[in-house]
Design an enzyme around this catalytic site. Structure first.
Site, PDB file in Angstrom:
ATOM      1  CB  THR A 140      -7.110  -0.172  -2.326  1.00 12.19           C
ATOM      2  OG1 THR A 140      -6.764  -1.431  -2.915  1.00 12.19           O
ATOM      3  CG2 THR A 140      -8.514   0.205  -2.758  1.00 12.19           C
ATOM      4  CD  GLU A 187     -12.557  -8.067   2.181  1.00  7.63           C
ATOM      5  OE1 GLU A 187     -11.971  -7.898   1.104  1.00  7.63           O
ATOM      6  OE2 GLU A 187     -12.672  -7.155   3.017  1.00  7.63           O
ATOM      7  CB  SER A 205       0.171  -7.343  -1.921  1.00  9.14           C
ATOM      8  OG  SER A 205      -0.484  -8.081  -0.927  1.00  9.14           O
TER       9      SER A 205
END
Length: 554
Positions: free
Chosen positions: A44, A400, A154
């Site tokens: 993703t 979320e 990330s």
């Protein structure tokens, strides 16, 4: 999920990643293209891996960058490519490799201009700054469009590397694009990099196609277009930010000084071992600004500030620490941000909707109903919000996992990738304008709409079972109740756009669960929420696991 005994503590010096070995392996190892664990694999958020596992090294980056060049050529994308990196140890080697290929392919490439802190060398660029640069360049254009590359894993541990492609819409490329790039890159690996064009780094830096770009000025200079900084400046309150040694480390001081904000920058330290981070729940270093364990240091200082916040390494995620409650759960802050923004942005279109992922809290749906806004529920992945943000159909898009972005005050797009910087500053704006911090604002929401409990757990699943879960149909679920309540919806497609969710969501009036296979581990993830307390949540989780296990057993 068992919590490691050292979670929340500083790491032992002997446990830190060996940086010379990490970088040496990047250059010395060669991936085996027949081994799925060593192939290029776009999840993703791009390709991720580690040189210590032979899943992220020079060959991977050379192949992926050439694949991006081939994709651009095939699609007629001939504008500049904006490229940035974060502060992970493997990011700069990957930047070097990528630039060598981009220059050899004569791609006009815009790299960070550098600053005094970096001695003029190319510095670090947050993900949202790349997204904004692409959008700014492409505004009003129908040809010669720009795109970008963000080099980051990330919030992953220090030994990891990551490489993302952002399309001309400024957001994460969709699965069709990344599938093409992935397959082409793996073809190049099989061919021993035959077909990869490359020049040396010194020549690449001097190439006429390589241009310096002041990402910091472009981003910081426009912040007043998306936030009420005047309210923060005149609030008389005290705010703080911890960049967690990430890509925005040189942005925050400029933001505070330029706009005269009462914002203390707690650290400007860069250390690729990230030895200053508190250990996460599993005893690993992870720059997860939504984790109470990783954020333990900032939480301990919550009483010093009205609101403090942090961002992960590429600054696309946010973590908010309020004096009233400490670290806010990401779902709680999304609900607060949505309620505030849609009642304090009068120029936004009356029909602008709220974009949420299907595993985000139903509190968002209740807040949206309370303020008269529609919710568009999409699968996991920020890419699903991109078109809505560009077109102004979404005022806000959030996940979320503490990733979100929202429109400028005039209703136009700011970024089409997650932006932890503006979500952190928004917490300061909310407190300054309303006189209540986000924790207090969330408490007020629970008094109106109920107080949900939310948790994610993992359960074992092999590759075959995960594939079966990803292809479920609603007809395979025969239960009519969940935790004693009638099931109102069984979803395998997102209601907001009809896209496959790669799993299952089961909904009742006061609770729900969603099950999805992990893309990186032999587990499936169960997200669950209840508006009737912990006992009801545990019952939902138990029945969810039984239901999914029955389906997986065939």
């Amino acid at each position: 999920m068992s919590i490691h005994s050292n979670a929340g503590r500083l790491p032992d010096e002997h446990s830190l990643v060996n940086l010379p070995r990490l970088v040496a392996r990047y250059y010395s190892e060669r991936p085996d293209p027949s081994d799925p664990a060593q192939q290029v694999a776009f999840g993703t958020s791009g390709h991720r891996g580690s040189s210590l596992k032979n899943s992220f090294n020079e060959w991977h980056i050379l192949a992926v960058t050439q694949a991006i060049c081939d994709y651009r050529r095939g699609q007629g994308i001939d504008g500049p490519l904006f490229i940035g990196m974060d502060t992970h140890a493997l990011s700069e080697p990957a930047f070097v490799s990528a630039l060598e290929v981009l220059a050899a392919n004569r791609i006009e490439t815009r790299i960070d201009a550098g600053c005094s802190e970096t001695g003029g060398e190319p510095g670090y660029t947050p993900t949202p700054a790349i997204s904004k640069a692409i959008l700014d360049y492409n505004k009003g254009r129908s040809s010669g469009l720009a795109d970008g590359i963000v080099i980051t894993p990330s919030h992953n541990p220090p030994a990891d590397g990551g490489f993302k492609y952002n399309a001309s819409n400024g957001g994460p490329a969709d699965t069709g694009v990344t599938k093409w790039i992935q397959e082409r890159a793996n073809e190049l690996l099989v061919a021993g990099l035959k077909g990869v064009q490359r020049i040396d780094y010194a020549s690449a830096l001097k190439a006429p196609t390589t241009q310096r770009h002041d990402f910091i000025e472009q981003y910081v200079g426009d912040l007043e277009q998306v936030l009420d900084l005047q309210a923060i400046r005149g609030s008389g309150l005290k705010f703080a930010v911890d960049p967690l040694g990430g890509a925005g480390v040189h942005y925050w001081t400029r933001i505070a000084e330029r706009f005269g904000l009462p914002l203390e920058v707690l650290s400007t330290r860069i250390d690729p071992t990230f030895r200053f981070m508190r250990l996460d729940w599993d005893g690993k270093i992870r720059m997860d600004c939504s984790s109470p364990h990783a954020m333990a240091g900032l939480i301990e200082n919550k009483d010093r500030f009205d609101v403090a916040f942090a961002c992960d390494t590429d600054h696309d995620r946010h973590g908010i620490v309020a004096r009233s409650v400490g670290l806010l759960n990401p779902n709680h802050y999304l609900a607060v941000a949505i309620e505030y923004l849609f009642t304090h942005r009068p120029q936004w279109a009356a029909q602008a909707a709220i974009g949420k992922t299907l595993v985000s809290s139903s509190m968002i749906d209740r807040v949206a109903k309370g303020i008269g806004r529609n919710v568009v529920e999409v699968p996991v992945g920020f890419k699903w919000f991109v078109d809505g943000l560009i077109e102004g159909r979404f005022g806000f898009g959030g996940e979320e996992s503490a990733g979100a972005s929202f429109l400028r005050k005039d209703g136009s797009a700011w970024s089409t990738d997650k932006d932890g910087i503006i979500l952190g500053l928004l917490a300061a704006e909310i407190t300054a304008v309303t006189g209540k911090d986000p924790g207090e604002r969330y408490q007020a929401l629970t008094e109106r709409f109920g107080a949900p409990v939310y948790q994610r757990i993992d359960a074992p699943a092999d590759r075959e079972q995960k594939a079966r879960l990803g292809k479920l149909s609603a007809s395979q679920v025969t239960a009519s109740e969940l935790a004693g309540q009638p099931i109102t919806a069984i979803l395998t497609e997102a209601p907001g756009n009809g896209a496959a969710i790669g799993g299952l969501k089961v909904v009742t009036d006061n609770g729900w669960f969603a099950a999805r296979p992990s893309g990186t581990e032999d587990v499936y993830k169960i997200y669950a929420e209840s508006f009737e307390g912990d006992a009801h949540l545990k019952r939902i989780q138990s029945e969810a696991k039984s239901l999914v296990d029955t389906v997986l057993a065939g």
